[in-house]
Motif scaffolding. Structure first.
Motif, PDB file in Angstrom:
ATOM      1  N   ILE A 468     -72.428  -1.625   0.779  1.00 16.53           N
ATOM      2  CA  ILE A 468     -73.696  -0.913   0.598  1.00 16.53           C
ATOM      3  C   ILE A 468     -74.599  -1.131   1.815  1.00 16.53           C
ATOM      4  O   ILE A 468     -75.280  -0.209   2.276  1.00 16.53           O
ATOM      5  CB  ILE A 468     -74.389  -1.379  -0.701  1.00 16.53           C
ATOM      6  CG1 ILE A 468     -73.522  -0.980  -1.916  1.00 16.53           C
ATOM      7  CG2 ILE A 468     -75.778  -0.786  -0.823  1.00 16.53           C
ATOM      8  CD1 ILE A 468     -74.050  -1.506  -3.242  1.00 16.53           C
ATOM      9  N   VAL A 561     -66.378   2.140  -3.573  1.00 11.36           N
ATOM     10  CA  VAL A 561     -67.674   2.083  -2.890  1.00 11.36           C
ATOM     11  C   VAL A 561     -67.499   2.436  -1.409  1.00 11.36           C
ATOM     12  O   VAL A 561     -68.312   3.141  -0.819  1.00 11.36           O
ATOM     13  CB  VAL A 561     -68.303   0.690  -3.061  1.00 11.36           C
ATOM     14  CG1 VAL A 561     -69.654   0.619  -2.353  1.00 11.36           C
ATOM     15  CG2 VAL A 561     -68.472   0.363  -4.530  1.00 11.36           C
ATOM     16  N   SER A 565     -69.195   6.141  -1.124  1.00 14.32           N
ATOM     17  CA  SER A 565     -70.647   5.895  -1.036  1.00 14.32           C
ATOM     18  C   SER A 565     -71.343   6.924  -0.155  1.00 14.32           C
ATOM     19  O   SER A 565     -72.420   7.431  -0.508  1.00 14.32           O
ATOM     20  CB  SER A 565     -70.895   4.476  -0.503  1.00 14.32           C
ATOM     21  OG  SER A 565     -70.215   4.285   0.732  1.00 14.32           O
TER      22      SER A 565
END
Length: 910
Positions: A468, A561, A565
């Motif tokens: 992230i 992810v 993402s």
């Protein structure tokens, strides 16, 4: 053999004084914890058994020991310690001692070994392993391996489409269909009840290799600090052995010259892996027979997924063609391209100071492309894919149940799967089993397990947060570099107007950010793979299935992810929180939030998908195909340059590449990631199923080609299903409904267009007498007074003279209104319509999915009948016959007792 025995004795005697202090406590020559202690243990070092040494007999395709009778079930390869120059003398002797102890223990466990020196490299020694009949029977019972009882006597009905599928099947005269048997877990005491025509063929080569690998993985070779060391895997990791593998039965280029070899590898290459078979069905039973159930279930799933993609691809192409045919009737696009409408609309700058005003007509081309993808056909296709994925998963469950029965894995997890050797070695804590009320050994206490789980979970979340953070870094890059491109790009491009037309600051930012994102994804992926393996090893799962499922879950969470993402950011966040030109929103108080490309975020999402999926496919093909091919070519030519001698089969196979510890994990991961792109974001790209179909048709043959020609034969393994990938696919299917509904609602302009058409083009909000799309562009572009710019945002220059207002993409009141720059009534109608659309679409599709799941049973009636018939026969043949035998014997004993009693009490004749 005499020379080897002398070497052993000399090494052991000569090293006693030198290494007693270091190594006496290291070698443990007992196998008290062996699963099968029937064959005894090695009492001391002087009694070590050694392999029989023979010379190569110039039979290149032979699969047997030199006597031509005993089949080679496994091959171990090591480098002669006396000729190694890379280690200290003491280290070489220590390695040699461990290897000799290990081989002696293998012999004590009933295996037969034969050693041959390499033809091409005299430093290499090949140890061939053979399992005799008694060993196979003993371990088959321990491993609960299912073996045939009698022929399957259930009648099968041909499908109505059997005549059609026969056109795509492999010729049955070349690869004969496998005979169907009812099977049961093997038991030596019921040997006569099993279908044994020939002891040499009762256990097929794949089963023999499984049994031998089971033994190899559990035989000890040393002890250090009261920790027992065992198993071929550790010996490979420490370099004592260089390779361990079962043999291919022939060359893939031609039939074997050995009449006893079935040349199954050659048949697989010719009828399965060769590119000419791209439209043929796969010979799954034959694949399973040669490579085992784990490889077979992968290709069965991949083939089934590819076949189901055919339907999705046809519908997707239909929706795409519908968009192409209707793009010329796209009213809002015509208004953008109209010089009297779009040509008169001046848009506000999209960044502070360095950006300038621009004309709406520059988005003409992108608006035409957007009409193809942002059409009603896309809405229909998104709904269809939500239902298609349910059919795919439900029908796969049925197909998987059929394969479970046909391949004897119905009760595999409960009966047959063994505990991992690494788990067994750590079982030192005594716990009480709540069910049996008996003491059991566990590798950790409840507190220890809690600590392990906490550590592993924390590590996983740390890496997800790291991804992230990298995504946030990419966003900051996009925001900062957009300013640079806006200020410098037009000054440094001296080409034609066409280059200026396509190489806009938005395009340059999007493409470079996508490439950087792809590079970051690949780097993090490489690092995390090793981290995930370390974490899973620390968890210490009980069985191999538990280990693979745990590793799969960790890797997919990371990959999810990692890969998705950036797509989620573009689809649901970019351009959604930008404020308005007079009050823009800033990231971290410094970077102005970026707006969508002039053509909209839907096209940018398609670009991102194309770069990631395309780059990933190219990277995987290079990694999976070219690297093994180049490595094998280098090894082959370097070996050929040293010798032109006849080379045995085991040496040919040694030149091939090992498949790796993770096996088919990356093949599964590649396909599941693709499945996510096909389902999660299909509303932005209806051609995704077609591209996936073409890729998978090639992928099947490429994977088959790799296995057949570039890799050593893998150790056959059992597998009941596709493991943890099944719930992952189900989770993606559920999430796909939400993402596609939100893409249509928030990323595309379909809902605002529908609201305008039905409500705001007619009174009381509009001036048209009937619903129409005319005036849509003017109604959806808000007005901004350039005098309201803040000093930090006001552009340095303007190319459009003395204009007083500009337009921007939003639904707000104009300047001079009592609620100027606040969201207008049209905006709130659109928001309500979007939320209503998401709720209705989700509930309708979920309801249909529930009905489909309920109607389609996971196991067909035909498969249920076969399972019941097999259980009945097992009960009858193995248990009732045994009971009858016991009863018969008891009757004879009773008769003898009665006769004895009669003779005792009968009066004697005088």
């Amino acid at each position: 053999m005499n020379l080897e025995n002398q070497d052993v004795l000399l090494d052991l005697e000569g090293d006693e004084e030198e290494d007693d202090d270091n190594d006496d406590g290291e070698i443990v020559l007992e196998l008290n914890r062996e699963v099968i202690p029937t064959y005894g243990t090695v009492p001391d070092q002087q009694n070590l058994h050694t392999p029989e040494w023979v010379d190569f007999d110039d039979k290149p395709d032979s699969l047997f020991f030199k006597d031509g009778q005993r089949r080679i079930d496994f091959v171990l390869v090591y480098e002669d310690e006396g000729k190694k120059m890379t280690h200290k003398r003491s280290d070489r002797k220590n390695q040699k001692r461990k290897r000799q102890v290990y081989e002696s223990n293998l012999i004590n466990n009933g295996l037969q070994l034969e050693a041959t020196r390499s033809v091409l490299d005299e430093k290499l020694i090949f140890v061939k392993v053979h399992a005799p009949w008694e060993v196979l029977c003993t371990y088959a019972e321990v491993m609960h391996i299912k073996l045939p009882l009698q022929h399957n006597d259930l009648k099968t009905r041909d499908s109505a489409f059997n005549w059609f599928s026969r056109l795509f099947r492999v010729d049955e005269n070349i690869i004969k269909p496998e005979q169907e048997f009812f099977t049961a877990p093997f038991q030596k005491e019921h040997l006569s009840n099993f279908y044994i025509q020939d002891k040499d063929t009762f256990f097929n080569p794949a089963t023999r290799s499984r049994i031998v690998h089971f033994i190899l993985s559990r035989v000890e070779y040393a002890t250090k600090n009261n920790v027992k060391k065992f198993g071929i895997n550790k010996l490979l990791d420490t370099g004592i052995y260089k390779a361990a593998f079962p043999l291919h039965d022939s060359s893939f280029r031609h039939l074997s010259m050995d009449p006893n070899s079935p040349s199954e590898r050659y048949l697989l290459y010719r009828e399965w892996a060769h590119p000419k078979n791209i439209f043929k069905l796969q010979p799954l039973d034959f694949i399973r027979k040669y490579y085992g159930e784990k490889i077979g279930i992968y290709f069965a799933w991949l083939g089934f997924y590819t076949n189901m993609l055919t339907v999705a691809a046809v519908v997707g192409v239909g929706c795409f063609l519908y968009g192409c045919l209707t793009k010329d009737n796209c009213t809002w696009s015509q208004e953008v391209c109209d010089p009297n409408i779009g040509g008169n609309i001046i848009m506000c700058p999209q960044c502070d100071k360095v950006c300038t005003y621009w004309n709406l007509t520059i988005t003409c081309e992108s608006s035409k492309k957007l009409c193809i993808f942002d059409s009603y056909g896309t809405l229909v296709f998104a709904v269809f894919m939500g239902i298609w994925v349910t059919f795919f998963l439900e029908f796969w469950k049925r197909r998987q149940a059929e394969l479970e029965y046909e391949w004897d894995t119905v009760e595999y997890l409960e009966q047959e799967e063994q505990v991992r050797p690494e788990y067994e070695a750590r079982c030192t804590h005594v716990v009480m089993n709540e069910i049996t009320q008996q003491e059991e050994y566990m590798p950790y206490t409840a507190c220890g397990k809690c600590v392990r789980m906490t550590f592993c979970t924390s590590a996983i979340f740390f890496w997800i947060l790291l991804i992230i953070a990298s995504v946030v870094g990419i966003i900051v890059y996009r925001l900062s570099v957009f300013l640079v491109f806006s200020a410098k790009l037009s000054q440094h491009i001296s080409g034609t107007e066409a280059i200026r037309k396509y190489l806009t600051p938005q395009t340059a930012t999007s493409v470079t950010a996508s490439i950087i994102s792809f590079v970051v994804i690949m780097i993090l992926n490489t690092i995390y793979e090793k981290v995930a393996i370390v974490i899973t090893d620390f968890e210490l799962p009980r069985t191999q299935t538990d280990y693979e499922n745990s590793l799969t879950t960790k890797m997919f969470l990371f990959q999810f992810v990692n890969y998705y993402s950036s797509c989620f950011y573009i689809a649901f966040f970019k351009g959604k929180f930008v404020g308005h030109p007079g009050s823009p929103v800033y990231w971290l108080g410094k970077y102005r939030n970026e707006e969508c490309d002039p053509g909209g975020c839907l096209l940018e999402l398609t670009t991102q998908l194309a770069i990631i999926v395309g780059g990933k496919a190219i990277w995987n093909n290079i990694q999976e195909v070219l690297l093994p091919l180049v490595k094998n070519l280098i090894r082959r030519y370097s070996a050929a340059s040293r010798s032109e001698k006849v080379v045995p089969r085991w040496e040919h196979d040694y030149q091939l590449q090992p498949i790796g510890k993770l096996g088919l994990f990356y093949e599964y991961l590649e396909m599941v990631i693709q499945f996510g792109f096909v389902t999660l974001f299909v509303a932005s790209f209806p051609l995704a199923p077609l591209l996936a179909l073409i890729n998978n048709m090639l992928e099947i043959r490429l994977d088959a080609w790799k296995l057949t020609t570039q890799f050593r034969r893998v150790v056959p393994q059992k597998a009941q299903d596709i493991g943890a990938w099944q719930p992952i696919l189900q989770g993606i299917a559920i999430l796909a409904v939400v993402t596609n509904a939100m893409i249509i609602a928030f990323t595309s302009d379909m809902i605002p267009r529908l609201v305008y058409y039905w409500s705001f083009s007619v009174p009381p909000y509009g001036s048209h007498s009937s619903p129409t799309m005319k005036g849509y562009i003017n109604s959806t572009l808000s007005v901004f007074n350039i005098s309201d710019f803040k000093n930090a945002s006001k552009p340095f220059s303007s190319r459009f003279g003395n204009q007083t207002t500009c337009r921007y993409r939003d639904l707000r009141y104009p300047p001079g209104h009592q609620h100027q720059y606040e969201h207008n009534i049209y905006y709130w109608h659109v928001i309500a319509a979007k939320l209503a659309f998401i709720i209705v679409m989700e509930h309708v599709i979920y309801f249909v999915k529930f009905i489909i799941s309920y109607i389609i049973p996971d196991v067909s009636q035909k498969t249920k009948s076969k399972v019941k018939r097999e259980k009945y026969l097992t009960q009858k043949l193995l248990h009732e016959n045994h009971l009858k035998g016991v009863t018969k014997n008891m009757g004879k004993i009773a008769n003898k007792i009665i006769r004895g009693a009669d003779s005792t009490f009968r009066p004697k004749d005088e």
